[in-house]
Design a protein around this motif. Structure first.
Motif, short mmCIF file in Angstrom:
data_model
loop_
_atom_site.label_atom_id
_atom_site.label_comp_id
_atom_site.label_asym_id
_atom_site.label_seq_id
_atom_site.Cartn_x
_atom_site.Cartn_y
_atom_site.Cartn_z
N LEU A 184 -0.85 4.99 7.83
CA LEU A 184 -0.11 5.25 6.99
C LEU A 184 0.12 6.40 5.97
O LEU A 184 0.76 6.71 5.62
N THR A 185 -0.74 7.93 6.81
CA THR A 185 -0.73 8.95 6.89
C THR A 185 1.55 9.03 6.44
O THR A 185 1.32 10.11 6.12
N SER A 186 1.75 8.94 7.48
CA SER A 186 2.89 9.36 8.26
C SER A 186 4.04 8.05 7.58
O SER A 186 4.90 8.63 8.03
N ALA A 187 3.75 6.69 7.25
CA ALA A 187 4.67 6.11 6.80
C ALA A 187 4.98 6.86 5.08
O ALA A 187 6.32 7.01 4.86
N VAL A 188 3.92 6.81 4.41
CA VAL A 188 4.23 7.64 3.08
C VAL A 188 5.21 8.83 3.10
O VAL A 188 6.04 9.38 3.01
N SER A 189 4.95 9.55 4.83
CA SER A 189 6.35 10.85 4.80
C SER A 189 7.40 10.25 5.26
O SER A 189 8.73 11.39 4.80
N LEU A 190 7.93 9.21 5.27
CA LEU A 190 8.61 8.96 6.01
C LEU A 190 9.94 8.06 4.76
O LEU A 190 10.89 8.22 4.64
N VAL A 191 8.74 7.33 3.37
CA VAL A 191 9.19 6.65 2.71
C VAL A 191 9.73 7.81 1.33
O VAL A 191 10.68 8.08 0.47
N GLU A 192 9.44 9.36 1.86
CA GLU A 192 9.06 10.08 0.41
C GLU A 192 10.29 10.96 0.34
O GLU A 192 11.12 11.17 -0.91
N PRO A 193 10.81 11.31 1.42
CA PRO A 193 12.39 11.30 1.61
C PRO A 193 13.18 11.25 0.54
O PRO A 193 14.33 11.95 -0.38
N THR A 194 13.65 9.64 0.77
CA THR A 194 14.48 9.14 0.01
C THR A 194 13.92 8.80 -1.40
O THR A 194 15.15 8.80 -2.36
N VAL A 195 12.98 8.72 -1.74
CA VAL A 195 11.46 8.80 -2.92
C VAL A 195 12.25 9.76 -3.71
O VAL A 195 12.57 9.72 -4.70
N GLN A 196 12.11 11.25 -3.23
CA GLN A 196 12.94 12.73 -3.88
C GLN A 196 13.95 12.34 -3.83
O GLN A 196 14.60 12.53 -4.87
N TYR A 197 15.21 11.84 -3.23
CA TYR A 197 15.98 11.94 -3.13
C TYR A 197 16.85 11.07 -4.31
O TYR A 197 17.57 11.57 -5.36
N ILE A 230 0.78 -0.96 -0.26
CA ILE A 230 0.02 -0.03 -0.03
C ILE A 230 0.91 1.22 -0.40
O ILE A 230 0.75 1.96 -0.63
N VAL A 231 1.86 1.29 0.93
CA VAL A 231 2.76 2.67 0.90
C VAL A 231 3.68 2.71 -0.55
O VAL A 231 3.71 3.69 -0.50
N SER A 232 3.90 2.15 -0.63
CA SER A 232 4.74 1.53 -1.89
C SER A 232 4.00 2.11 -3.04
O SER A 232 4.34 3.06 -3.90
N TYR A 233 2.72 1.47 -3.31
CA TYR A 233 1.69 2.11 -4.01
C TYR A 233 1.97 3.75 -4.39
O TYR A 233 1.12 4.64 -5.47
N ILE A 234 1.17 4.15 -3.22
CA ILE A 234 1.28 5.60 -2.44
C ILE A 234 2.44 6.39 -3.15
O ILE A 234 2.09 6.98 -3.63
N VAL A 235 2.72 6.35 -2.80
CA VAL A 235 4.12 7.00 -3.24
C VAL A 235 4.83 7.02 -4.19
O VAL A 235 4.94 7.84 -5.11
N SER A 236 4.44 5.60 -4.93
CA SER A 236 5.31 5.82 -6.18
C SER A 236 4.08 6.48 -7.04
O SER A 236 3.85 7.54 -8.67
#
Ligand code: TRP
Length: 445
Positions: free
Chosen positions: A315-328, A152-158
């Motif tokens: 879940l709303t916190s989880a996406v914010s934990l992943v997004e910085p790395t993804v953006q990088y 779920i988290v990876s899909y949302i961030v993608s």
């Protein structure tokens, strides 16, 4: 390509979604219970107002001015020693580390949503056994729900800032607020509400030792998602001309209100139907299910919506934990968003499996060092060491490294005369408090 940016409300909801997490509904009530209530809550509130709010503005400012991933933002904004400052941005990797156990805990919550539909434990004893059985011997269930959380988290961030993260928060944050408000209104009608209120707000100064003090400061920090680069990364996608100060105020207000409302509600239920407040980390997974059982059929309903709210917050916190790395990975390595999201997800997914194994009876000896298992180590290393350190670095960067006139030009229009108070707090109060927290962790004070 047009760059996707948050809408004004979208940004506030997403940043509040990051801040409002398991920290508010799970951690805050149980540490309040452990440290005796009122006095601890007071210190936490003062810290949030004095330090949390100042740092929230500082972290948003770096993102807003940098407009890129955390590494690039530090690098471009630093007037000198760019090559050194860019390392401050690697702080965002802490998010993936936090995710290795955050995802596992979200998995437990999914499991509790499903089981609460049909079954609640009839006593605290039984609840303890049920929770322990899942934690220490049920690898398959934990793996299943951890996998679900990862997907779920990876899909949302993608899906990106606009149609992934903003949309998720647009739905889940109002739903979360609605559920908590409903349960809070019900708690208001119960006799024990007064007792819960007194517990949370009548300060008992004898309980306030230095340990409680440091815990309150540390928590103020964790609950606002500061020091990691989550808020910074979101702020990089704010509309130009956005009011940083009022956004920060909203996020702090929502996070604090939700923590207090959740705490009052949980303590009321625990006094009314359960075993009272101090139950440690098991409060939500052990004491609460037993309290819901005492409520009869209504209890099943409350349990399901309560755990759903907890899952939404997570879940709303989880996406914010992943997004910085993804953006990088997108900004610096040119990965497509889809690839970046799944690669980052895969990292926390795999390490997360080891985290599960570190709690399982049969395997835990391979993942335990110095009396702490992998789960505890990662929690300690991130929440207790990396985040305060990250916050210290950010406060120094904005307070001492960025030219004052630049900072002032961006912020004064939104702050007027309060600018000087904020700048003072950022330069002197925040670093000092964080420094004490870090010294305390190292066992120096
Ligand atoms: N604030 C979240 C909570 O209360 C946890 C969290 C989410 C977080 N993103 C973060 C903590 C970034 C630090 C940094 O559960």
């Amino acid at each position: 390509m047009k760059i996707a940016r948050f809408s004004r409300i979208g940004f506030i909801l997403a940043a509040a979604g990051s801040a409002v997490g398991l920290g508010n509904i799970w951690k805050f009530p149980y540490i309040t219970g452990e440290y005796g209530g009122g006095a601890f809550v007071l210190v936490y509130l003062i810290t949030v107002a004095l330090i949390g709010f100042s740092l929230m503005i500082a972290e948003m400012l770096i993102g807003y001015k940098g407009r890129k991933d955390t590494v690039t933002s530090f690098e471009t904004l630093a007037p000198r020693h760019k090559n050194l400052w860019k390392y401050a941005g690697f702080q965002s990797l802490a998010g993936l580390l936090i995710m290795t156990f955050y995802s596992v805990v979200i998995g437990w919550i999914f499991n509790y949503i499903v089981t609460s539909l049909t079954h609640l434990p009839s006593s605290v004893k039984e609840a303890e056994v049920t929770f322990g059985a899942m934690l220490h011997s049920d690898f398959a269930t934990q793996l299943f729900y951890h996998t679900l959380a990862f997907v779920i988290v990876s899909y949302i961030v993608s899906r990106g800032i606009k149609s992934g993260i903003e949309k998720l928060n647009d739905y889940l944050m109002p739903a979360l607020i609605l559920i908590l408000t409903g349960m809070f209104l019900y708690a208001l009608t119960l006799d024990s509400f007064g007792k819960a209120f007194a517990f949370m707000f009548a300060p008992d100064w004898s309980k306030l030792n230095s340990e409680a003090f440091v815990a309150a400061v540390g928590h103020a920090f964790f609950t606002l998602s500061l020091g990691m680069g989550a808020i910074m990364t979101y702020a990089a996608s704010m509309e130009k001309g956005s009011n940083i100060v009022s956004s920060a105020l909203w996020v702090v207000f929502l996070d604090t209100t939700i923590a207090l409302v959740a705490g009052l509600m949980l303590f009321t239920f625990l006094y009314q139907y359960g075993s009272g407040p101090d139950k440690g980390p098991g409060l939500v997974f052990i004491s609460m299910p037993a309290a819901f059982y005492e409520m009869g059929t209504l209890g099943n309903f409350f349990a399901v919506i309560f755990f759903s709210a907890l899952a939404f917050a997570g879940l709303t916190s989880a996406v914010s934990l992943v997004e910085p790395t993804v953006q990088y990975l997108i900004d610096r390595f040119g990965l497509t968003r889809t690839k970046a999201a799944w690669v980052s997800g895969f990292f926390f997914y795999v390490v997360g499996i080891l985290v599960i194994l570190s709690n399982i009876e049969m395997t835990k000896e391979y993942f335990t060092w110095d009396g702490k298992n992998l789960f505890d180590w990662i929690d300690f290393l991130t929440a207790a060491v990396m985040l305060p350190l990250g916050g210290l670095v950010m406060s120094i960067f904005v307070g001492y490294i960025l030219p004052k006139n630049e900072v002032e030009a961006t912020l004064r229009p939104f702050m007027k005369g309060y600018f000087n108070i904020w700048y003072f707090s950022l330069r002197y109060i925040a670093p000092f408090a964080l420094f004490i927290v870090i010294l305390n962790l190292l066992g120096v004070v």
